[in-house]
Design a protein around this motif. Structure first.
Motif, PDB file in Angstrom:
ATOM      1  N   UNK A  36       1.342   3.210  16.519  1.00 26.78           N
ATOM      2  CA  UNK A  36       1.676   4.175  15.466  1.00 26.78           C
ATOM      3  C   UNK A  36       1.740   3.489  14.110  1.00 26.78           C
ATOM      4  N   UNK A  37       1.949   2.164  14.133  1.00 27.45           N
ATOM      5  CA  UNK A  37       2.152   1.446  12.883  1.00 27.45           C
ATOM      6  C   UNK A  37       1.673   0.009  13.014  1.00 27.45           C
ATOM      7  N   UNK A  44       6.768   3.890  22.194  1.00 24.71           N
ATOM      8  CA  UNK A  44       6.052   3.775  20.929  1.00 24.71           C
ATOM      9  C   UNK A  44       5.631   2.322  20.732  1.00 24.71           C
ATOM     10  N   UNK A  45       4.502   2.124  20.036  1.00 25.24           N
ATOM     11  CA  UNK A  45       3.967   0.785  19.856  1.00 25.24           C
ATOM     12  C   UNK A  45       3.787   0.469  18.378  1.00 25.24           C
ATOM     13  N   UNK A  46       4.342  -0.668  17.975  1.00 23.90           N
ATOM     14  CA  UNK A  46       4.120  -1.213  16.642  1.00 23.90           C
ATOM     15  C   UNK A  46       3.524  -2.604  16.802  1.00 23.90           C
ATOM     16  N   UNK A  47       2.476  -2.877  16.030  1.00 26.14           N
ATOM     17  CA  UNK A  47       1.882  -4.215  16.004  1.00 26.14           C
ATOM     18  C   UNK A  47       2.295  -4.871  14.695  1.00 26.14           C
ATOM     19  N   UNK A  48       2.827  -6.100  14.780  1.00 27.57           N
ATOM     20  CA  UNK A  48       3.282  -6.762  13.542  1.00 27.57           C
ATOM     21  C   UNK A  48       2.643  -8.142  13.388  1.00 27.57           C
ATOM     22  N   UNK A  80      -3.366 -15.487  -5.665  1.00 26.41           N
ATOM     23  CA  UNK A  80      -4.619 -14.724  -5.690  1.00 26.41           C
ATOM     24  C   UNK A  80      -4.903 -14.102  -4.327  1.00 26.41           C
ATOM     25  N   UNK A  81      -4.748 -14.882  -3.266  1.00 24.57           N
ATOM     26  CA  UNK A  81      -4.973 -14.359  -1.920  1.00 24.57           C
ATOM     27  C   UNK A  81      -3.986 -13.240  -1.602  1.00 24.57           C
ATOM     28  N   UNK A  82      -2.746 -13.431  -2.005  1.00 18.69           N
ATOM     29  CA  UNK A  82      -1.698 -12.452  -1.750  1.00 18.69           C
ATOM     30  C   UNK A  82      -2.008 -11.114  -2.418  1.00 18.69           C
ATOM     31  N   UNK A  83      -2.342 -11.154  -3.699  1.00 20.70           N
ATOM     32  CA  UNK A  83      -2.637  -9.930  -4.430  1.00 20.70           C
ATOM     33  C   UNK A  83      -3.858  -9.236  -3.835  1.00 20.70           C
ATOM     34  N   UNK A  84      -4.900 -10.000  -3.535  1.00 19.36           N
ATOM     35  CA  UNK A  84      -6.101  -9.409  -2.944  1.00 19.36           C
ATOM     36  C   UNK A  84      -5.787  -8.770  -1.594  1.00 19.36           C
ATOM     37  N   UNK A  85      -4.883  -9.395  -0.847  1.00 19.74           N
ATOM     38  CA  UNK A  85      -4.538  -8.845   0.471  1.00 19.74           C
ATOM     39  C   UNK A  85      -3.864  -7.481   0.337  1.00 19.74           C
ATOM     40  N   UNK A  86      -3.058  -7.291  -0.704  1.00 19.77           N
ATOM     41  CA  UNK A  86      -2.383  -6.008  -0.890  1.00 19.77           C
ATOM     42  C   UNK A  86      -3.372  -4.910  -1.248  1.00 19.77           C
ATOM     43  N   UNK A  87      -4.323  -5.208  -2.111  1.00 22.11           N
ATOM     44  CA  UNK A  87      -5.347  -4.214  -2.446  1.00 22.11           C
ATOM     45  C   UNK A  87      -6.215  -3.912  -1.228  1.00 22.11           C
ATOM     46  N   UNK A  88      -6.492  -4.942  -0.446  1.00 20.68           N
ATOM     47  CA  UNK A  88      -7.284  -4.729   0.772  1.00 20.68           C
ATOM     48  C   UNK A  88      -6.514  -3.854   1.763  1.00 20.68           C
ATOM     49  N   UNK A  89      -5.207  -4.076   1.880  1.00 16.70           N
ATOM     50  CA  UNK A  89      -4.391  -3.254   2.766  1.00 16.70           C
ATOM     51  C   UNK A  89      -4.458  -1.789   2.366  1.00 16.70           C
ATOM     52  N   UNK A  90      -4.397  -1.542   1.062  1.00 18.12           N
ATOM     53  CA  UNK A  90      -4.443  -0.151   0.620  1.00 18.12           C
ATOM     54  C   UNK A  90      -5.793   0.485   0.960  1.00 18.12           C
ATOM     55  N   UNK A  99       0.213   1.743   7.808  1.00 13.99           N
ATOM     56  CA  UNK A  99       0.152   0.327   7.474  1.00 13.99           C
ATOM     57  C   UNK A  99       1.256   0.030   6.471  1.00 13.99           C
ATOM     58  N   UNK A 100       2.195  -0.819   6.858  1.00 14.97           N
ATOM     59  CA  UNK A 100       3.281  -1.167   5.954  1.00 14.97           C
ATOM     60  C   UNK A 100       3.473  -2.681   5.948  1.00 14.97           C
ATOM     61  N   UNK A 101       4.378  -3.143   5.099  1.00 12.49           N
ATOM     62  CA  UNK A 101       4.604  -4.578   4.957  1.00 12.49           C
ATOM     63  C   UNK A 101       6.091  -4.884   5.078  1.00 12.49           C
ATOM     64  N   UNK A 102       6.419  -6.142   5.361  1.00  9.34           N
ATOM     65  CA  UNK A 102       7.817  -6.564   5.405  1.00  9.34           C
ATOM     66  C   UNK A 102       8.151  -7.538   4.280  1.00  9.34           C
ATOM     67  N   UNK A 103       7.309  -8.517   4.028  1.00  7.99           N
ATOM     68  CA  UNK A 103       7.590  -9.512   2.989  1.00  7.99           C
ATOM     69  C   UNK A 103       6.715  -9.287   1.756  1.00  7.99           C
ATOM     70  N   UNK A 104       6.195  -8.106   1.577  1.00  9.05           N
ATOM     71  CA  UNK A 104       5.314  -7.812   0.435  1.00  9.05           C
ATOM     72  C   UNK A 104       5.849  -6.608  -0.315  1.00  9.05           C
ATOM     73  N   UNK A 105       7.013  -6.795  -0.952  1.00  8.04           N
ATOM     74  CA  UNK A 105       7.634  -5.663  -1.651  1.00  8.04           C
ATOM     75  C   UNK A 105       6.786  -5.182  -2.820  1.00  8.04           C
ATOM     76  N   UNK A 106       5.879  -6.030  -3.344  1.00 12.41           N
ATOM     77  CA  UNK A 106       4.995  -5.600  -4.425  1.00 12.41           C
ATOM     78  C   UNK A 106       4.023  -4.507  -3.977  1.00 12.41           C
ATOM     79  N   UNK A 107       3.859  -4.343  -2.673  1.00 16.44           N
ATOM     80  CA  UNK A 107       2.986  -3.280  -2.165  1.00 16.44           C
ATOM     81  C   UNK A 107       3.494  -1.907  -2.598  1.00 16.44           C
ATOM     82  N   UNK A 108       4.807  -1.775  -2.773  1.00 17.45           N
ATOM     83  CA  UNK A 108       5.371  -0.509  -3.241  1.00 17.45           C
ATOM     84  C   UNK A 108       4.909  -0.174  -4.650  1.00 17.45           C
TER      85      UNK A 108
END
Length: 350
Positions: A182-183, A154-158, A207-217, A228-237
């Motif tokens: 897969x992720x 299995x392959x994960x890119x981080x 500002x960049x951080x918040x925009x990045x989360x909306x862009x990820x979604x 697509x998941x995050x490790x240091x962006x618990x606000x994504x939840x």
């Protein structure tokens, strides 16, 4: 002969993942390395001590996921023995590697030893990746990913996302799909270790951080086959919960994984010398595996507070504390206190 290990104690949650930094030795000198990897620690766990650690993990957390990282884990000569032993204990084993040493033969040996998954970083498109990690590192990572897939791993890119490569995120996600990952597990850069000297101004601002989360979604909605998941962006939840309440698509992990900051909640880290911390980025030891069992360390005061979301400042009063809790690593870096507020948390308070 591997002894049979008992099941998980009732007072330990089932999905507690363990990240074992098997060595600090590394063949690269990445600018953003939180661990300042390079030379091995003189006091790194021996092969036999590593076997004992794997037994303790199995005894305490059951058939859980163990990620073998570093440094560069492939620089440990006994890495195949470690994987084989863990596999015989029915642990699910991942290897986090920069890819430079992962050729076709190595990929096959890893698969035969019982490895299930390879985690490879791609921090930008060629020039950007090589500028951060070293010349030729990008091509090596691509080839390593292909070797892993060819042998059935299995392959994960981080990717580590920073101000240096934020604009290249769509291209990184394209590569994830092309490589058959897969992720894509995105790490939002926190300046630690070597990064404090060589990459100190690369953290995203709020500002960049918040925009990045909306862009990820938005990217997740568009690429539903790629998780697509995050490790240091618990606000994504928090964002994902809002989308779920709106009847929008959310990835499967939203329903299965422990939400928010998982440090000490659903994750433990073991350093090369056996020190145990809540997560790889938190330099807060709760003890050492050479001296104390993981079952005992799990009940330490620091880990109990983290599991109770006993945090302070804006994070302590936030109505989303249950699924976020704020990044404890950012809190420690900014305030010198693992229980302080996350400096990038305020946008999601309401």
């Amino acid at each position: 002969m591997v002894e049979t290990i008992a099941g998980v104690p009732k007072n330990v949650p089932k999905n507690v993942y363990v990240n074992w930094n098997v060595t600090r030795a590394c063949n690269l000198r990445c600018k953003h390395c939180y661990f300042s990897s390079g030379e091995r620690m003189p006091s790194e766990l021996s092969t036999e001590e590593g076997f004992s650690l794997l037994e303790d993990i199995r005894r305490t957390f059951g058939k859980t996921r163990v990620t073998l990282g570093g440094g560069e884990p492939l620089m440990r000569k006994d890495i195949f023995e470690i994987i084989s032993y863990g596999s015989k204990l029915s642990l699910s084993l991942s290897l986090a590697t920069n890819g430079v040493l992962l050729d076709k033969d190595t990929a096959m040996r890893l698969k035969r030893a019982g490895l299930e998954e390879v985690i490879i970083p791609i921090d930008g498109i060629r020039e950007t990746h090589d500028e951060i990690r070293g010349k030729g590192a990008f091509e090596a990572a691509l080839q390593a990913a292909k070797h892993a897939k060819r042998v059935g791993l299995e392959l994960v890119i981080d990717p580590c996302i920073s101000a240096e490569n934020l604009a290249e995120l769509p291209q990184i996600l394209d590569l994830c799909e092309e490589l058959g990952a897969r992720q894509c597990r995105i790490f939002h850069y926190v300046a630690l270790g070597r990064g404090q000297e060589q990459f100190f101004d690369a953290e995203l601002d709020e500002e960049q951080y918040v925009r990045s989360l909306y862009h990820l979604y938005k990217e997740q909605e568009r690429r539903q086959r790629l998780e697509i998941c995050t490790t240091q962006a618990c606000q994504y939840w928090v964002l994902l919960r809002r989308k779920f309440e709106e009847g929008r698509f959310v990835p499967e992990f939203f329903f299965k994984e422990a939400p928010g900051c998982r440090a000490g909640v659903a994750m433990l880290c073991v350093k090369p010398d056996g020190a145990v911390t809540p997560c790889p980025l938190l330099d807060v030891s709760v003890g050492e595996v050479r001296e104390t069992s993981l079952k005992t360390l799990w009940r330490s005061e620091v880990l109990e507070r983290l599991r109770q979301r006993d945090v302070e400042g804006r994070c302590g009063t936030c109505k989303h504390k249950d699924i976020c809790g704020g990044c404890r690593a950012r809190a420690l870096v900014r305030h010198g206190d693992v229980f302080a507020e996350d400096p990038l948390c305020g946008f999601f308070e309401t």
